[in-house]
Design a protein around this motif. Structure first.
Motif, PDB file in Angstrom:
ATOM      1  N   ALA A  81       0.830  -1.203   0.000  1.00  0.00           N
ATOM      2  CA  ALA A  81       0.000   0.000   0.000  1.00  0.00           C
ATOM      3  C   ALA A  81       0.864   1.254   0.000  1.00  0.00           C
ATOM      4  O   ALA A  81       0.552   2.245  -0.686  1.00  0.00           O
ATOM      5  N   MET A  82       1.945   1.236   0.743  1.00  0.00           N
ATOM      6  CA  MET A  82       2.858   2.386   0.753  1.00  0.00           C
ATOM      7  C   MET A  82       3.458   2.623  -0.619  1.00  0.00           C
ATOM      8  O   MET A  82       3.631   3.773  -1.052  1.00  0.00           O
ATOM      9  N   ALA A  83       3.755   1.530  -1.324  1.00  0.00           N
ATOM     10  CA  ALA A  83       4.339   1.667  -2.662  1.00  0.00           C
ATOM     11  C   ALA A  83       3.297   2.112  -3.680  1.00  0.00           C
ATOM     12  O   ALA A  83       3.518   3.061  -4.450  1.00  0.00           O
ATOM     13  N   ALA A  84       2.147   1.464  -3.703  1.00  0.00           N
ATOM     14  CA  ALA A  84       1.143   1.740  -4.723  1.00  0.00           C
ATOM     15  C   ALA A  84       0.584   3.156  -4.614  1.00  0.00           C
ATOM     16  O   ALA A  84       0.259   3.789  -5.632  1.00  0.00           O
ATOM     17  N   PHE A  85       0.462   3.664  -3.402  1.00  0.00           N
ATOM     18  CA  PHE A  85      -0.122   5.002  -3.205  1.00  0.00           C
ATOM     19  C   PHE A  85       0.913   6.005  -2.714  1.00  0.00           C
ATOM     20  O   PHE A  85       0.578   6.989  -2.057  1.00  0.00           O
ATOM     21  N   PHE A 165      -6.899   1.569   3.024  1.00  0.00           N
ATOM     22  CA  PHE A 165      -7.884   2.380   3.740  1.00  0.00           C
ATOM     23  C   PHE A 165      -7.187   3.384   4.655  1.00  0.00           C
ATOM     24  O   PHE A 165      -7.569   4.562   4.709  1.00  0.00           O
ATOM     25  N   CYS A 166      -6.154   2.938   5.353  1.00  0.00           N
ATOM     26  CA  CYS A 166      -5.394   3.850   6.213  1.00  0.00           C
ATOM     27  C   CYS A 166      -4.659   4.911   5.397  1.00  0.00           C
ATOM     28  O   CYS A 166      -4.493   6.051   5.846  1.00  0.00           O
ATOM     29  N   ALA A 167      -4.216   4.511   4.189  1.00  0.00           N
ATOM     30  CA  ALA A 167      -3.486   5.457   3.345  1.00  0.00           C
ATOM     31  C   ALA A 167      -4.323   6.659   2.962  1.00  0.00           C
ATOM     32  O   ALA A 167      -3.796   7.744   2.693  1.00  0.00           O
ATOM     33  N   MET A 168      -5.633   6.493   2.944  1.00  0.00           N
ATOM     34  CA  MET A 168      -6.510   7.601   2.561  1.00  0.00           C
ATOM     35  C   MET A 168      -6.616   8.669   3.641  1.00  0.00           C
ATOM     36  O   MET A 168      -7.050   9.787   3.369  1.00  0.00           O
TER      37      MET A 168
END
Length: 613
Positions: A81-85, A165-168
């Motif tokens: 998730a850190m990489a994709a977003f 979800f947290c990344a948002m």
């Protein structure tokens, strides 16, 4: 004319996958070593030595690697998730992607699928390679391989989506793993926090009785739930005694439905993440909390958690008094509030925002008033025995004989026993957690849950209760009631397990298989191993075992064995004779009961003397 916008961009997808290739490559290599290459090793061993190496690989090794799936899915989920977003955490990247002729739906879907492919595609590749190895070995377990693939894909989907979800909610890349870790343990942590706080302030609070809230906590803590409920084992199917064992062992898998439920929840969470992404301001890159409405939640949430956690830890060093604990919680709550404000404002100049700090202090003071003066009546509430339908007694102990009678766990509906229990409960409440001065007091452990006539429950737990032994002859006192409970032979016959033992022995497929007699001769009545000589255990069967059970029952109901009293002070000789009764049925199930043979057990000692001849 073709539209200038798109819901999916292949170029962005390809660039994301290729840019972060070390991430999915590392995941692929880990599973390559764990499954296909390990299968090749099993294949070589079988070729060299024969045997059932490939059967163990297909039926045991592959599904048995599921616990590792949970660890890798949780860890790589956050990194993917850190990489994709990652474009959300840099102003230049955020502005660049925001200017592309791709709708927000397309940007989210492209990056979401790209990050998901980092683990799902390697899972499929590993499953295919493992299948080839099993085919080469001539042993294929579709169930075991399908179980691994289903669990790995489902758990990777869940944890990756949780991280997205947290990344948002954040514009800072280092805040993402912190929010992700908090989300994974949030509900469980809140439960522990509430239990710890309640136990610190409320005498008798029983945090173990969670009921439906415990089930809720379990499902909202996926790592814990999946770790406990997703597993497999490879064994022979159960057979009755005397029947031949089957030639083929079977694989039992558990928890795939649990993974499926979480996978559905992940899709719902992905939809929520998309809604947040579409409403997100790209200029929020760099902010710890990117969603404006969540900033107060973050600020006051940090204060609410930091206060009790660090306040309780500080009170362990400063002293366990309630006043010390209250001051510690208040101070740390204010520290947590200002620390969160600093992160939000990216500045140390936040102390002028005292209104929020005042609200935090006011909330804690209000809490202290409620618990300090017991405004809810929690500590003093003892139900009227006439309103109690049942009591589940989990523990009631003042004296230990070191046998099965020390643990008492049963449901009680007898009105007389219920009334005695409420008297003991009231006495413990009246004394409180204050250690009494002077002699003549006995400590009591009491754990019980009332089911009232209206269907509600009340649960209490006291590990530091006190009863006044000097009141043991005064009818209606707690000590008097406790002594009556201790002398209730029927109650303790069930507590030991003799009632259940007799019930089993009345069935045609049960028998009293043996009675073991242990005799420890202590010198100076000390606990050190060097101070006693252990005589060999002796075993009795058939009629001899039946004679011992009958003698124990006679002594028990005559009050000569299994006797506990409130006035016993443990200064006399230790009880050193133990009888262990074992019953067995035709399917191999066992029932054990262990009891100390006290010096007053005349009938039992007479039978032992006759048998020892």
């Amino acid at each position: 004319m073709r539209s200038g916008t798109s819901y999916f961009d292949r170029t962005v997808f390809k660039k994301t996958v290729l840019r972060f290739w070390p991430l999915w490559a590392a995941y692929l290599v880990v599973w390559l070593l764990a499954l296909p290459l390990s299968g090749v090793m099993y294949l070589r061993l079988q070729g060299q030595n024969g045997g059932s190496y490939m059967e163990n690989f297909a039926f045991s090794h592959v599904p048995g690697s599921v616990p590792g799936v949970l660890v890798l899915a949780a860890g790589f989920g956050a990194m993917c998730a850190m990489a994709a977003f990652s474009h959300l955490y840099n102003a230049r990247s955020a502005n660049f992607f925001g200017s592309l002729p791709v709708r927000r739906e397309g940007l989210f879907l492209t990056h979401y699928l790209a990050g998901l492919s980092f683990t799902i595609v390697p899972n499929i590749i590993i499953a295919l390679l493992t299948l080839l190895v099993e085919l080469a070995g001539g042993v294929v377990s579709w169930q075991g391989l399908g179980f691994w693939l289903g669990v790995s894909c489902g758990e990777c989907l869940l944890f990756y989506t949780m991280a997205v979800f947290c990344a948002m909610f954040t514009g800072h890349i280092l805040a993402l793993p912190a929010f992700y870790a908090v989300l994974n343990v949030l509900v469980y942590g809140v439960q522990v926090l509430i239990q710890t706080t309640m136990q610190a302030f409320y005498y008798g609070y029983n945090g173990r009785q969670m009921g439906w809230t415990g089930e809720l906590v379990r499902w909202f803590t996926p790592a814990l739930n999946l770790g406990n409920n997703v597993y497999s084992y490879y064994s022979y199917p159960a057979v009755r005694l005397g029947e031949p064992e089957p030639a083929q062992r079977v694989l039992e898998t558990h928890g795939l439905w649990t993974v499926g439920i979480y996978a559905i929840a992940a899709l719902v969470l992905a939809a929520c993440a998309f809604l947040l992404y579409r409403a997100r301001h790209m200029e929020s890159a760099g902010d710890v909390v990117s969603v404006k409405v969540m900033r107060p939640v973050f600020k006051y949430g940090v204060a609410a958690c930091v206060g009790p956690v660090f306040g309780y830890a500080s009170s362990l060093f400063l002293g366990r008094g309630e006043a010390t604990l209250m001051v510690s919680i208040l101070v740390w709550g204010l520290i947590g509030y200002f620390a969160a404000q600093m992160l939000l404002d990216k500045s140390f100049r936040v102390f002028h925002k005292w209104k929020g700090a005042t609200a935090v202090a006011g909330a804690f003071v209000l809490l202290f008033l409620v618990v300090g003066f017991d405004l809810t009546g929690f500590e003093t509430r003892v139900p009227d025995p006439d309103q109690v339908a049942q009591v589940r007694l989990a523990e009631m102990q003042t004296d230990s004989l070191g046998d099965d009678g020390d643990q008492i766990y049963q449901d009680i509906t007898d009105p007389e026993v219920i009334e005695l229990l409420t008297l003991v409960h009231q006495g413990v409440v009246d004394q409180g957690d204050r250690t009494p001065a002077g002699s003549g007091w006995r400590g009591v452990h009491l754990v019980l849950t009332y089911t009232l006539e209206d269907g509600s429950t009340l649960s209490r737990r006291y590990y530091d209760g006190w009863l006044n032994v000097n009141e043991i002859e005064r009818e209606g006192t707690a000590a008097w009631a406790m002594e009556r409970l201790l002398q209730n032979r029927e109650l303790y016959w069930q507590a030991y397990g003799f009632a259940a033992l007799e019930e089993n022995l009345a069935k045609p497929d049960w028998r009293l298989s043996e009675v073991e007699y242990e005799n420890y001769e202590y010198e100076n009545y000390k606990y050190e191993r060097a101070d006693y000589v252990e005589n060999p255990s002796r075993f009795y069967y058939g009629k001899d075992a039946q004679a011992l059970l009958a003698a124990v029952k006679e002594d028990f109901f005559a009050g000569r064995i299994g006797v506990r009293t409130l006035t016993h002070d443990n200064t006399g000789p230790m009880y050193n004779h133990t009888l262990r009764f074992e019953a067995e049925n035709s399917e191999g199930y066992l029932n054990h009961v262990r009891i100390q043979v006290q010096d007053s057990a005349s009938s039992t000692l007479a039978v032992l003397e006759r048998l020892e001849g």
